[in-house]
Write a protein that holds these residues in place. Structure first.
Motif, mmCIF file in Angstrom:
data_model
loop_
_atom_site.group_PDB
_atom_site.id
_atom_site.type_symbol
_atom_site.label_atom_id
_atom_site.label_comp_id
_atom_site.label_asym_id
_atom_site.label_seq_id
_atom_site.Cartn_x
_atom_site.Cartn_y
_atom_site.Cartn_z
ATOM 1 N N ILE A 122 0.829 -1.207 0.000
ATOM 2 C CA ILE A 122 0.000 0.000 0.000
ATOM 3 C C ILE A 122 0.864 1.258 0.000
ATOM 4 N N VAL A 123 1.912 1.271 0.803
ATOM 5 C CA VAL A 123 2.816 2.430 0.854
ATOM 6 C C VAL A 123 3.484 2.641 -0.503
ATOM 7 N N THR A 124 3.900 1.551 -1.129
ATOM 8 C CA THR A 124 4.513 1.640 -2.462
ATOM 9 C C THR A 124 3.544 2.232 -3.477
ATOM 10 N N ILE A 125 2.305 1.757 -3.449
ATOM 11 C CA ILE A 125 1.298 2.244 -4.392
ATOM 12 C C ILE A 125 0.996 3.724 -4.156
ATOM 13 N N ILE A 126 0.727 4.094 -2.909
ATOM 14 C CA ILE A 126 0.344 5.475 -2.596
ATOM 15 C C ILE A 126 1.480 6.443 -2.899
ATOM 16 N N GLY A 127 2.706 6.084 -2.493
ATOM 17 C CA GLY A 127 3.847 6.966 -2.721
ATOM 18 C C GLY A 127 4.084 7.253 -4.188
ATOM 19 N N ASN A 128 4.079 6.215 -5.003
ATOM 20 C CA ASN A 128 4.322 6.411 -6.433
ATOM 21 C C ASN A 128 3.122 7.040 -7.134
ATOM 22 N N LEU A 129 1.920 6.770 -6.645
ATOM 23 C CA LEU A 129 0.734 7.397 -7.222
ATOM 24 C C LEU A 129 0.764 8.907 -7.004
ATOM 25 N N LEU A 130 1.220 9.337 -5.841
ATOM 26 C CA LEU A 130 1.344 10.774 -5.569
ATOM 27 C C LEU A 130 2.342 11.433 -6.512
ATOM 28 N N VAL A 131 3.444 10.736 -6.776
ATOM 29 C CA VAL A 131 4.446 11.269 -7.715
ATOM 30 C C VAL A 131 3.837 11.405 -9.103
ATOM 31 N N ILE A 132 3.128 10.385 -9.547
ATOM 32 C CA ILE A 132 2.520 10.405 -10.883
ATOM 33 C C ILE A 132 1.506 11.533 -11.008
ATOM 34 N N ILE A 133 0.617 11.656 -10.022
ATOM 35 C CA ILE A 133 -0.415 12.702 -10.060
ATOM 36 C C ILE A 133 0.219 14.087 -10.045
ATOM 37 N N THR A 134 1.255 14.254 -9.234
ATOM 38 C CA THR A 134 1.925 15.561 -9.123
ATOM 39 C C THR A 134 2.551 15.980 -10.442
ATOM 40 N N VAL A 135 3.296 15.065 -11.066
ATOM 41 C CA VAL A 135 3.969 15.390 -12.326
ATOM 42 C C VAL A 135 2.955 15.664 -13.430
ATOM 43 N N ILE A 136 1.886 14.890 -13.490
ATOM 44 C CA ILE A 136 0.885 15.073 -14.542
ATOM 45 C C ILE A 136 0.068 16.348 -14.328
ATOM 46 N N HIS A 137 -0.248 16.654 -13.083
ATOM 47 C CA HIS A 137 -1.160 17.768 -12.791
ATOM 48 C C HIS A 137 -0.506 19.137 -12.982
ATOM 49 N N PHE A 138 0.724 19.296 -12.515
ATOM 50 C CA PHE A 138 1.376 20.606 -12.559
ATOM 51 C C PHE A 138 2.185 20.754 -13.841
#
Length: 215
Positions: free
Chosen positions: A49-65
């Protein structure tokens, strides 16, 4: 005075536990105590779960901004996707196999899982290599950096990275190149019902030590 123990009871206690009781080729199963299994499930689940959430935050951040839409961050995005898939696709079946010590998901899914394991681990390593190359040009050749590390060049490197990783992962497992030269030993001594082993032969270990499956 201790109660007598008959021979039939001893035979039952010493009888190995099998993954498939009615198969002559079944793997042996090691049964952890219930408390240990619960603890292991919790630890493995939290890690996934930590692996999924951590990398998902990175993906969303890079795509969004939009200000983060740079060649370097595209490489980080590619790395995060690989690690996200490891946490979401590879780790859960590996958790079941490690704790239950048997594989109940079938031979085909075993090959797919092993292929994904090798593919995603290789993709992570290659992405890190490309990021190192990107940082090298940024630091040592700052005036040439923007002309060499363009968005198009980065996209090409990412495509090559994933293509090579998929070819290695799926090609090696489905063509059985991982047991090249030790086929007889593998099928006679290791292969059994209820097992999913990513065995690598000595030639594979020598020429490709970086993409040994990690799970």
């Amino acid at each position: 005075m201790d109660a007598p123990v008959n021979i039939s009871q001893i035979a039952i206690w010493e009888k190995p536990v099998l993954c498939y009781e009615f198969s002559n080729r079944s793997c042996q199963q090691f049964v952890y105590p219930l408390e240990t299994r619960i603890l292991l499930y919790i630890l493995f689940s939290v890690s996934s779960i930590v692996t999924i959430i951590g990398n998902l935050l990175v993906i969303i951040t890079v795509i969004h901004f939009k200000q983060l839409h740079t060649p370097t961050n595209y490489l980080i995005l590619s790395l995060a996707v690989a690690d996200l898939l490891v946490g979401g696709v590879v780790m859960p079946p590996s958790m079941l196999r490690s704790i239950e010590t048997c594989w109940y998901l079938g031979d085909l899914f075993c090959k797919i899982h092993s292929s994904l394991d090798v593919t995603l681990c290789t993709a992570s390593i290659l992405n890190l290599c490309i990021i190192s190359l990107d940082r090298y040009y940024a630091i040592c050749h700052p005036f040439q950096y923007h002309s060499k590390m363009t968005s198009l060049a980065t996209l090409v490197m990412i495509i090559i990275c994933w293509s090579v990783s998929a070819a290695l992962g799926f090609g090696m497992i489905f063509m059985e190149l991982n047991i090249l030269g030790i086929e007889d030993f593998y099928y006679d001594n290791i292969d059994c019902d209820g097992g999913c082993f990513a065995l690598l032969s000595p030639p594979v270990l020598i020429f490709a030590p970086s993409w040994i499956p990690m799970n």
